[in-house]
Design an enzyme around this catalytic site. Sequence first.
Site, short mmCIF file in Angstrom:
data_model
loop_
_atom_site.label_atom_id
_atom_site.label_comp_id
_atom_site.label_asym_id
_atom_site.label_seq_id
_atom_site.Cartn_x
_atom_site.Cartn_y
_atom_site.Cartn_z
N ARG A 119 0.85 -1.19 0.00
CA ARG A 119 0.00 0.00 0.00
C ARG A 119 0.89 1.24 0.00
O ARG A 119 1.05 1.92 1.01
CB ARG A 119 -0.94 -0.03 1.19
CG ARG A 119 -1.84 -1.25 1.22
CD ARG A 119 -2.96 -1.09 2.21
NE ARG A 119 -4.07 -0.34 1.62
CZ ARG A 119 -5.14 0.05 2.31
NH1 ARG A 119 -5.25 -0.21 3.60
NH2 ARG A 119 -6.11 0.73 1.73
N GLN A 124 -0.86 2.35 -6.18
CA GLN A 124 -2.31 2.58 -6.05
C GLN A 124 -3.10 2.03 -7.22
O GLN A 124 -4.20 1.51 -7.04
CB GLN A 124 -2.58 4.07 -5.88
CG GLN A 124 -2.22 4.60 -4.51
CD GLN A 124 -2.55 6.08 -4.35
OE1 GLN A 124 -2.83 6.77 -5.33
NE2 GLN A 124 -2.51 6.57 -3.12
N ASP A 127 -3.81 -1.72 -6.66
CA ASP A 127 -4.34 -2.09 -5.35
C ASP A 127 -5.73 -2.69 -5.50
O ASP A 127 -6.75 -2.00 -5.41
CB ASP A 127 -4.37 -0.85 -4.45
CG ASP A 127 -4.79 -1.17 -3.02
OD1 ASP A 127 -5.13 -2.33 -2.75
OD2 ASP A 127 -4.78 -0.24 -2.19
N SER A 130 -8.25 -2.44 -2.47
CA SER A 130 -9.00 -1.19 -2.39
C SER A 130 -10.08 -1.10 -3.46
O SER A 130 -11.21 -0.67 -3.18
CB SER A 130 -8.04 0.00 -2.51
OG SER A 130 -7.23 0.11 -1.37
N TYR A 224 -3.51 0.48 7.75
CA TYR A 224 -4.39 -0.40 8.51
C TYR A 224 -4.31 -0.06 10.00
O TYR A 224 -3.38 0.57 10.47
CB TYR A 224 -3.98 -1.87 8.32
CG TYR A 224 -4.21 -2.39 6.92
CD1 TYR A 224 -5.50 -2.59 6.44
CD2 TYR A 224 -3.14 -2.69 6.09
CE1 TYR A 224 -5.72 -3.07 5.16
CE2 TYR A 224 -3.35 -3.18 4.81
CZ TYR A 224 -4.64 -3.37 4.35
OH TYR A 224 -4.86 -3.84 3.09
#
Length: 374
Positions: A119, A124, A127, A130, A224
């Site tokens: 992450r 991104q 990912d 997500s 997280y």
Amino acid sequence: MKIAVVGETRPGERRVALVPGLVSRLIEVGLQVAVEPGAGAAAGITDDDYRDAGAEVDAGALAGAGVALSVQPLAARQVRDLAPNAVTISFLPVAQELELVRALRDAGHTALAMELVPRISRAQSMDALSSQAFVAGYRAVLVAAERLPRFFPLSMTASGTIPPARVLVLGAGVAGLQAIATARRLGAVVRAYDVRAASAEEVRSLGAEFVELELPTLEGAGGYAREMTEERSRMQRELLAPHVADADVLITTAAVPGRAAPMLVTSDMVAAMRPGSVVVDLAAESGGNVEGAKPGEEVTIGEVSVWGGQNVPSQLAAQASQLYATNVVNLLLLMHSDGTVTPDFDDEIVAGACVTHAGEVRHAPTRELLGEES
């Protein structure tokens, strides 16, 4: 090099790892794309859609493929069909797939797990956790709205005023924030809580109220939350109880890959909600945030309906596939050079996502599960 797109066979899986609109990105760099017949059918994509995009539709797509793309992990029998030293890209929950990990290791294949993509900012666009959580958060609100026996928005009519529904979201990660935004679009009054202090500003930016419990925050690595102690968990449940009781809809989204979901809400807390209230637990598959929630089932606690999520992104297969395929293609092209796909382990994204390579298990937690030395 041939890129094989595998048809999903696991029960309930409707997504596909590559959509026609992205085939050209692979062909343009000299890769061949072969798709198993019917691979996209459950997501509303026909074989002709793939052919029109330049892919080959072939029942033997996996045979001799240098790269295999899928959503769920390959079956162990499929590993034998791949070319030597092939690359597989999929979700790969290693704790449940140790036999497959052994098969991939022993065959010398490179297995990349989409849930292990680091992450970081540069990753991104790859990912998948997500992107799929984004879909799940949206779906959660639709599920709740379908089941709640009242309006979501404020309605003012000549016959009287109907107050808006009250929605409480626990967990303000990607899924939680999308649930907040969707519930707000439907006109609900939304409140949200997260153990990470940084999430408060994001919650408020979407027009929701952030619930302050005056407990220590649990900021962890990679965005997280850190695991909480049992004592803090007990205190948190006590402080959340009146907020849960006041909600018409409760949506829980707190999950951390590789760990059991934290139990945020007891069955007694659910039973204290008003009759007809609805609970949606998106973490039901990983143990559940709500005591008594069951993945893939709708149960009743007191007079409250509790819906346990199971492979929720697959319920919106077309858009979930589009997002997942974009993640996969971006990771694949990161390893592309001169018409071939060659993993570069100096790249932290590739290294972080790799489970097996060249006859070894590179992912330390998986080595521990297999009882191998570092």
